[in-house]
Design a protein around this motif. Structure first.
Motif, PDB file in Angstrom:
ATOM      1  N   LYS A 171       0.808  -1.218   0.000  1.00  0.00           N
ATOM      2  CA  LYS A 171       0.000   0.000   0.000  1.00  0.00           C
ATOM      3  C   LYS A 171       0.846   1.276   0.000  1.00  0.00           C
ATOM      4  CE  LYS A 171      -3.847  -2.283   2.375  1.00  0.00           C
ATOM      5  NZ  LYS A 171      -4.711  -2.318   3.597  1.00  0.00           N
ATOM      6  N   LEU A 172       2.142   1.114   0.182  1.00  0.00           N
ATOM      7  CA  LEU A 172       3.010   2.300   0.244  1.00  0.00           C
ATOM      8  C   LEU A 172       3.729   2.592  -1.066  1.00  0.00           C
ATOM      9  CD1 LEU A 172       4.691   1.936   3.760  1.00  0.00           C
ATOM     10  CD2 LEU A 172       3.010   3.641   3.063  1.00  0.00           C
ATOM     11  N   VAL A 173       3.977   1.561  -1.863  1.00  0.00           N
ATOM     12  CA  VAL A 173       4.771   1.769  -3.074  1.00  0.00           C
ATOM     13  C   VAL A 173       3.916   2.355  -4.197  1.00  0.00           C
ATOM     14  CG1 VAL A 173       6.471  -0.020  -2.619  1.00  0.00           C
ATOM     15  CG2 VAL A 173       4.363  -0.608  -3.825  1.00  0.00           C
ATOM     16  N   HIS A 174       4.589   3.106  -5.050  1.00  0.00           N
ATOM     17  CA  HIS A 174       3.962   3.621  -6.259  1.00  0.00           C
ATOM     18  C   HIS A 174       4.262   2.652  -7.400  1.00  0.00           C
ATOM     19  CE1 HIS A 174       3.559   7.169  -3.856  1.00  0.00           C
ATOM     20  NE2 HIS A 174       4.847   7.499  -3.928  1.00  0.00           N
ATOM     21  N   ARG A 175       3.205   2.181  -8.043  1.00  0.00           N
ATOM     22  CA  ARG A 175       3.383   1.226  -9.136  1.00  0.00           C
ATOM     23  C   ARG A 175       3.894   1.915 -10.402  1.00  0.00           C
ATOM     24  NH1 ARG A 175       2.761  -4.519  -8.842  1.00  0.00           N
ATOM     25  NH2 ARG A 175       1.447  -5.005  -7.049  1.00  0.00           N
ATOM     26  N   LYS A 176       3.506   3.140 -10.595  1.00  0.00           N
ATOM     27  CA  LYS A 176       3.822   3.820 -11.857  1.00  0.00           C
ATOM     28  C   LYS A 176       4.840   4.945 -11.697  1.00  0.00           C
ATOM     29  CE  LYS A 176       0.773   1.351 -14.093  1.00  0.00           C
ATOM     30  NZ  LYS A 176       1.214   0.335 -15.085  1.00  0.00           N
ATOM     31  N   ALA A 177       5.346   5.130 -10.495  1.00  0.00           N
ATOM     32  CA  ALA A 177       6.294   6.230 -10.262  1.00  0.00           C
ATOM     33  C   ALA A 177       7.451   5.743  -9.401  1.00  0.00           C
ATOM     34  CB  ALA A 177       5.576   7.396  -9.569  1.00  0.00           C
ATOM     35  N   LYS A 178       8.458   6.600  -9.296  1.00  0.00           N
ATOM     36  CA  LYS A 178       9.619   6.275  -8.480  1.00  0.00           C
ATOM     37  C   LYS A 178       9.249   6.227  -7.002  1.00  0.00           C
ATOM     38  CE  LYS A 178      13.234   6.152 -11.354  1.00  0.00           C
ATOM     39  NZ  LYS A 178      14.226   5.052 -11.391  1.00  0.00           N
ATOM     40  N   ASN A 179       9.907   5.313  -6.291  1.00  0.00           N
ATOM     41  CA  ASN A 179       9.757   5.202  -4.839  1.00  0.00           C
ATOM     42  C   ASN A 179      11.065   5.620  -4.185  1.00  0.00           C
ATOM     43  OD1 ASN A 179       7.054   3.584  -4.354  1.00  0.00           O
ATOM     44  ND2 ASN A 179       8.074   2.667  -6.126  1.00  0.00           N
ATOM     45  N   VAL A 180      10.933   6.302  -3.066  1.00  0.00           N
ATOM     46  CA  VAL A 180      12.115   6.798  -2.355  1.00  0.00           C
ATOM     47  C   VAL A 180      12.285   6.016  -1.061  1.00  0.00           C
ATOM     48  CG1 VAL A 180      13.232   8.778  -1.274  1.00  0.00           C
ATOM     49  CG2 VAL A 180      11.821   9.089  -3.323  1.00  0.00           C
ATOM     50  N   LEU A 181      13.466   5.414  -0.938  1.00  0.00           N
ATOM     51  CA  LEU A 181      13.795   4.611   0.235  1.00  0.00           C
ATOM     52  C   LEU A 181      14.903   5.324   1.006  1.00  0.00           C
ATOM     53  CD1 LEU A 181      13.502   1.923   1.810  1.00  0.00           C
ATOM     54  CD2 LEU A 181      15.115   0.899   0.192  1.00  0.00           C
ATOM     55  N   THR A 182      14.655   5.615   2.277  1.00  0.00           N
ATOM     56  CA  THR A 182      15.687   6.252   3.112  1.00  0.00           C
ATOM     57  C   THR A 182      15.884   5.442   4.379  1.00  0.00           C
ATOM     58  OG1 THR A 182      14.026   7.705   4.121  1.00  0.00           O
ATOM     59  CG2 THR A 182      15.257   8.569   2.244  1.00  0.00           C
ATOM     60  N   ILE A 183      17.136   5.353   4.799  1.00  0.00           N
ATOM     61  CA  ILE A 183      17.477   4.610   6.019  1.00  0.00           C
ATOM     62  C   ILE A 183      18.420   5.467   6.841  1.00  0.00           C
ATOM     63  CG2 ILE A 183      18.556   2.552   6.995  1.00  0.00           C
ATOM     64  CD1 ILE A 183      17.401   2.416   3.437  1.00  0.00           C
ATOM     65  N   LEU A 184      18.055   5.715   8.066  1.00  0.00           N
ATOM     66  CA  LEU A 184      18.929   6.427   9.000  1.00  0.00           C
ATOM     67  C   LEU A 184      19.716   5.373   9.783  1.00  0.00           C
ATOM     68  CD1 LEU A 184      19.903   9.051  10.317  1.00  0.00           C
ATOM     69  CD2 LEU A 184      18.008   8.814  11.956  1.00  0.00           C
ATOM     70  N   VAL A 185      21.025   5.339   9.548  1.00  0.00           N
ATOM     71  CA  VAL A 185      21.890   4.328  10.159  1.00  0.00           C
ATOM     72  C   VAL A 185      22.653   4.949  11.319  1.00  0.00           C
ATOM     73  CG1 VAL A 185      23.868   2.813   9.799  1.00  0.00           C
ATOM     74  CG2 VAL A 185      22.103   2.991   8.042  1.00  0.00           C
ATOM     75  N   SER A 186      22.548   4.307  12.484  1.00  0.00           N
ATOM     76  CA  SER A 186      23.264   4.750  13.681  1.00  0.00           C
ATOM     77  C   SER A 186      24.411   3.797  13.973  1.00  0.00           C
ATOM     78  CB  SER A 186      22.316   4.801  14.884  1.00  0.00           C
ATOM     79  OG  SER A 186      21.224   5.662  14.628  1.00  0.00           O
ATOM     80  N   ILE A 187      25.531   4.357  14.417  1.00  0.00           N
ATOM     81  CA  ILE A 187      26.702   3.521  14.704  1.00  0.00           C
ATOM     82  C   ILE A 187      26.495   2.776  16.020  1.00  0.00           C
ATOM     83  CG2 ILE A 187      28.201   5.142  13.480  1.00  0.00           C
ATOM     84  CD1 ILE A 187      29.357   5.913  16.226  1.00  0.00           C
ATOM     85  N   PRO A 188      27.292   1.716  16.247  1.00  0.00           N
ATOM     86  CA  PRO A 188      27.194   0.993  17.515  1.00  0.00           C
ATOM     87  C   PRO A 188      27.609   1.872  18.684  1.00  0.00           C
ATOM     88  CG  PRO A 188      28.427  -0.261  15.875  1.00  0.00           C
ATOM     89  CD  PRO A 188      28.267   1.109  15.333  1.00  0.00           C
ATOM     90  N   LYS A 189      27.044   1.580  19.841  1.00  0.00           N
ATOM     91  CA  LYS A 189      27.452   2.265  21.076  1.00  0.00           C
ATOM     92  C   LYS A 189      28.799   1.717  21.531  1.00  0.00           C
ATOM     93  CE  LYS A 189      23.645   4.752  21.817  1.00  0.00           C
ATOM     94  NZ  LYS A 189      23.058   4.713  20.486  1.00  0.00           N
ATOM     95  N   GLN A 190      29.636   2.596  22.080  1.00  0.00           N
ATOM     96  CA  GLN A 190      30.941   2.163  22.581  1.00  0.00           C
ATOM     97  C   GLN A 190      30.925   2.054  24.100  1.00  0.00           C
ATOM     98  OE1 GLN A 190      34.556   2.855  20.581  1.00  0.00           O
ATOM     99  NE2 GLN A 190      33.694   4.557  19.378  1.00  0.00           N
ATOM    100  N   PRO A 191      31.772   1.200  24.700  1.00  0.00           N
ATOM    101  CA  PRO A 191      32.708   0.293  24.023  1.00  0.00           C
ATOM    102  C   PRO A 191      31.981  -0.867  23.353  1.00  0.00           C
ATOM    103  CG  PRO A 191      32.731  -0.126  26.372  1.00  0.00           C
ATOM    104  CD  PRO A 191      31.843   1.063  26.173  1.00  0.00           C
ATOM    105  N   LEU A 192      32.491  -1.243  22.180  1.00  0.00           N
ATOM    106  CA  LEU A 192      31.861  -2.337  21.444  1.00  0.00           C
ATOM    107  C   LEU A 192      31.906  -3.636  22.236  1.00  0.00           C
ATOM    108  CD1 LEU A 192      33.037  -1.846  17.745  1.00  0.00           C
ATOM    109  CD2 LEU A 192      31.214  -0.722  18.997  1.00  0.00           C
TER     110      LEU A 192
END
Length: 997
Positions: A171-192
């Motif tokens: 229900k979220l994707v556009h069948r006839k148009a471009k879809n935009v995918l974004t991911i916010l990536v967070s680094i691991p907490k230290q100390p690993l």
């Protein structure tokens, strides 16, 4: 797509004045069939080879954070991203950071630029052939946490690099148009370690790799779209029960997810190949629910397979594999399908004698393998490169890899291990420190995910909870319960990597080869189970690369002499556990002080061969008494360094590779430098009768010394080490101290002669002061090379072993600074003497020094070795009943066991090379004959080089290298590498470079 391929063929055919219409139509048909097969999978990749990914620091988005979901957003100032991959690597690939492999470049990077959150962005279209009801967006792994948005709508947060995501985006994707995918990536907490776990813990730096900016954060595994009907298949599992090796009973377990709001009914079908074994079952599914389906031989007799093709580890049989194609249909419509690969096998385990043993299909397996620190320190190993790495392990005759700290997560690793018969000791993400991860529930969910993802792989042999420590409560119990629940306890759970029926970990520095044969090679850390060879999970040495690789990573101004830049690549204090100072010392003592880099690297390879061969041969010499296996630290190179590797980062095969390959061959003949025995080692599933073992000793002039030649006919049974004979360098190797007179500085308990009476229940004890001593009078002079002390609890913490000819003037032959109670086996260079003394320096308890036994080993001084040159060669051959060579082994030995400097006096050798080059299946295969017409050619290194540029062709699979030819001898060598390694018009040439060139 088909049209483009047709044009390509047409153009190519015209250039060659050949055109075959039938060929083109056949090609079109095959291509269309492949296209149909691809789309029939209803899966399309969203990796960066298929679409464009960009990334940018979250902190630099500002007001754009509200606009990036728009299809018309301009991301021109964003950095092109590598997916799967890491943030930092994307900047490297884009040319925004200098090559991190070279010099100290990675140490100069501003970490703060990457140690923060980044936003990934891409655009994609839904394929027209996605005609089924549901479109899924799939993630296989994000390190360490990712907030996922599609067209501005947040889908979920994935936490932990093993956590998968499968999201209904219909229900979220556009069948006839471009879809935009974004991911916010967070680094691991230290100390690993272990707060940030689950993650790639060594990313914050270790004693073999640098700190990686961004801590390897990023979209680190595959991203793809899939298209199904209402019901999907999840985590299919074929569990094998082997009641006998002649029958396998399969249990099939599949989760079926009904994503619709109505109950559904359909048919689950499975087809197992080879054998075309088919089963199917009608199943009713509740709406919006997951139904677990379990199938067994009681329901489907065809799931009982007679005479199955079993999966065996390398050396013990073929690694046979099966596939199972699962399909779920609703009516005539395929709702979903999945294909898995599995092996039919049965692992069993015992801890007889306090030593862990692994058996497979009722056959004990002697473990020969190595640790992987990571597949690559910046997670740049992908796809087919795993096949290469694991194939090189197969070529070295390994049968196990330890996935240290679970740092290798890609499915291609496990697939390659299945294919090549390499078992996997698989760690979770905990290291030593008695602390818990920030979120233990995220950790636990990743454990479950990992088990489900890899449990079908036949290669998984052991699960391990923690590196050199125990998982803290409640994790240890949780891991064990997860293994029981999701893997049926099929594989053994080892909570700690170096205790509990194991013999510890370490040492990691270069030692005299005799150390590994001597009871017992002490670990650095670990076991409280008593000294043993046992199963050693880590042991190793520095391994210096060849000169070509060295020059790829060190600036020319820093080539020579050794300096701080070498330490940046872990030949210095950064890798203190590898004892590089001792490695330097060993090169100088054994082969003479190097004057330049070329000499250093050349001599280093001889040391690499010696030490790495001895590690395995020492354990094999004591197979099942009480050795059960050994894994070196490390068997492959994650970072371009000078320690702990066999092949190096650039796939150049060092001397260590060839030492390991020789020692680990399934049928093997070997010599012990401690007692000169020659044994036949059989680590196969087959018995061999009427084998001939031969030993020939040669002087440096290439002439054999007949008095030392030996041969014997032996039977070699599966999983045995059988002594053939002893090369008579010494007239005896008995306990020279037995029933001899003893003199001590003091006696507080027992009698002095109690230590030479052969009774380990009687003892001598000194006064309770540090400066005490005791010596044995052997009554005659001997050449002495070993002492065995059996300490009571009142042991010597620090002491010296000394030898004298007159009991007045003493020579130190060994200094022990970390003594322990129990048996201590101390080897040293051959020294002539009559009196042998233990000189106490520091006690290990509040009592005095207390010994049960004091044994001395050596030889009569009248042993005639005058016919031997100071350095000589031992060549061993093992032949079958038809006189075919099964194993050939070669050693250099010195009258002084640490001095091989006379090798530098060998006359210069010229070798002849004749080669035949063929192209086959996209590879160059070169068969070369190497011959030495005039004299000894020692330690011949084989290289394939580009005739035009002179550069070495890597990677290459080479059948043999660093071998020695006597006058008139020759050897055939095969070299194989990818055709793409050479450009049009370039040709390969084989170089054969003797040590005495």
């Amino acid at each position: 797509m088909a049209f483009l391929f047709l044009v390509t063929i047409f153009h190519h055919s015209n250039n060659n004045m050949k055109f075959n219409t039938i060929q083109v139509y056949i090609t079109l048909f095959v291509l269309n069939a492949l296209s149909f097969h691809f789309y029939a999978q209803n899966k399309v990749s969203l990796n960066s080879s298929d679409i464009v990914w960009k990334l940018k620091p979250q902190a630099e988005l500002g007001k754009d954070s509200l606009k990036i979901a728009a299809a018309d957003y301009s991301d021109k100032d964003w950095v092109k991203a590598v997916v799967p991959g890491t943030v930092f690597n994307s900047y490297v690939v884009s040319g925004l950071e200098k090559d991190p492999n070279f010099g100290d470049n990675i140490y100069q990077v501003d970490k703060s630029k990457y140690d923060r959150s980044f936003c990934y962005r891409s655009e994609f279209s839904v394929p027209e052939n996605f005609t089924k009801e549901i479109i899924w967006l799939n993630f296989e792994g994000i390190n360490r946490e990712g907030d996922i948005y599609l067209n501005g709508k947040k889908l979920a947060t994935l936490s932990g690099m093993m956590q998968r995501g499968k999201f209904d985006v219909t229900k979220l994707v556009h069948r006839k148009a471009k879809n935009v995918l974004t991911i916010l990536v967070s680094i691991p907490k230290q100390p690993l370690n272990n707060y940030g776990s689950p993650t790639y813990i060594s990313s914050a730096g270790w004693d073999w790799m640098p700190y990686v900016p961004g801590l390897n954060s990023g979209i680190t595994d595959d991203v793809f779209l899939s298209n199904t009907d209402k019901v999907t298949i999840a985590d299919p599992w074929v569990h094998t029960n082997l009641s006998t090796n002649a029958r396998a009973d399969l249990d099939v377990k599949v989760d079926l997810k009904n994503s619709s709001t109505q109950n559904q009914e359909g048919v689950l079908t499975g087809v197992i190949m080879p054998g075309n074994i088919t089963f199917s079952k009608k199943i009713s599914l509740d709406a919006n629910a997951v139904t677990s389906v379990k199938l067994s031989k009681e329901q489907f007799p065809e799931l009982s397979i007679q005479n199955p093709k079993l999966w065996w580890p390398n050396g013990y049989g073929d690694p046979n594999l099966y596939t199972c194609q699962f399909t779920f249909k609703i009516g005539d419509v395929v709702s979903d399908s999945q294909k898995i690969t599995f092996g039919i096998k049965k692992y069993t385990y015992d801890t007889e004698g306090g030593v862990l043993h692994i058996s497979i299909n009722r056959k004990r397996v002697f473990l020969k393998g190595g640790n992987w620190g990571m597949s690559e320190y910046m997670l740049r190993c992908r796809g087919e490169e795993y096949d290469l790495k694991v194939k090189l392990h197969k070529e070295m005759n390994y049968n196990i890899i330890r996935n240290w700290l679970g740092s290798t997560t890609d499915v291609e690793f496990y697939q390659a291990c299945d294919k090549y018969g390499i078992m996997v000791w698989d760690d979770f993400w905990l290291n030593a420190n008695p602390n818990l991860p920030l979120d233990i529930h995220v950790f636990n969910s990743n454990v479950i995910e990992k088990i489900k993802r890899v449990r079908n792989h036949a290669s998984i042999a052991i699960w391990c909870g923690n590196n050199e420590g125990l998982p803290q409560p409640p994790l240890n119990g949780w891991i064990a319960e997860n293994i029981k629940t999701f893997d049926n306890n099929d594989r053994y759970y080892q909570p700690c990597s170096n205790t509990g029926n194991l013999s510890g970990s370490g040492l990691w520095g270069n030692k005299d080869p005799r150390f590994y044969f001597t009871k017992y090679p002490e670990p650095y850390v670990g076991t409280g189970d008593g000294p043993s060879w046992g199963l050693r999970s880590e042991i190793g040495t520095a391994v210096f690369p060849n000169m070509e690789s060295f020059k790829k990573i060190i600036p020319e101004k820093d080539w020579w002499p050794r300096n701080d830049m070498w330490d940046k690549h872990f030949f210095g204090q950064k890798a203190f556990n590898a004892s590089p100072d001792n490695y330097d010392k060993s090169i100088t003592e054994r082969y003479g002080k190097p004057n330049n880099l070329e000499e250093y690297t050349k001599k280093a390879q001889l040391l690499n061969i010696e030490t790495n061969k001895a590690m395995y041969e020492g354990w094999l010499d004591h197979m099942w008494e009480d050795a059960s296996g050994i894994m070196i630290w490390m068997s492959q190179s994650s970072y371009p360094s000078m320690v702990w590797q066999t092949y190096d980062y650039y796939y150049d095969l060092t001397g260590a590779y060839w030492g390991v390959k020789s020692a680990c061959e399934p049928m093997h003949i070997q010599w012990s430098p401690v007692n000169n025995s020659v044994k036949v080692i059989n680590t196969t599933g087959t018995d061999f009768k009427n084998l001939t073992a031969e030993a020939t000793v040669y002087n440096l002039d290439g002439k054999s010394v007949a008095k030392f030649s030996q041969n014997a006919v032996v039977d070699s049974y599966s999983n045995t080490a059988t002594e053939s004979f002893v090369i008579p360098f010494y007239s005896n190797q008995k306990d020279l101290a037995f029933q001899k007179n003893v003199i001590a500085s003091s006696t507080e308990g027992g009698n002095t002669k109690d230590i030479t009476d052969g009774d380990s229940n009687t003892r001598w004890a000194s006064k309770s002061t540090d400066d005490e001593w005791i010596y044995v009078d052997l009554e005659n002079e001997y050449i002495i090379n070993r002492v065995v002390l059996n300490w009571e609890n009142a042991y010597g913490k620090e002491y010296k072993i000394q030898i004298s000819t007159d009991a007045k003037n003493w020579t130190d032959v060994s200094t022990i600074k970390d003594g322990k109670q129990g048996l201590q086996n101390i080897s040293f260079d051959e020294t002539k003497g009559r009196y042998v003394r233990m000189l106490g320096i520091k006690r290990g308890s509040g009592w005095g020094y207390s010994l049960y036994d004091f044994k001395v080993f050596g030889a009569e001084t009248n042993t005639d070795t005058s016919s031997l040159s100071p350095v000589h060669f031992i060549r061993l051959k093992l032949k079958d009943a038809q006189n075919k060579i099964l194993s050939e082994n070669f050693y250099w030995r010195g009258s002084n066991m640490k001095d091989f400097t006379d090798l530098n006096k060998l006359p210069k050798a010229n070798v002849n090379v004749s080669s035949k080059v063929v192209k086959q299946n996209g590879k160059y295969i070169i068969k070369s004959k190497i011959s030495s017409p005039l004299g000894i050619a020692f330690g011949i290194q084989i290289q394939a080089v580009n005739e035009k540029s002179g550069t070495q062709i890597l990677p290459a699979i080479v059948s043999d290298s660093y071998f020695t030819l006597l006058k008139g001898e020759s050897k055939e060598v095969t070299i194989e590498f990818e055709e793409s390694a050479l450009k049009n018009g370039e040709k390969p040439v084989i170089k054969a470079i003797p040590y005495n060139k």
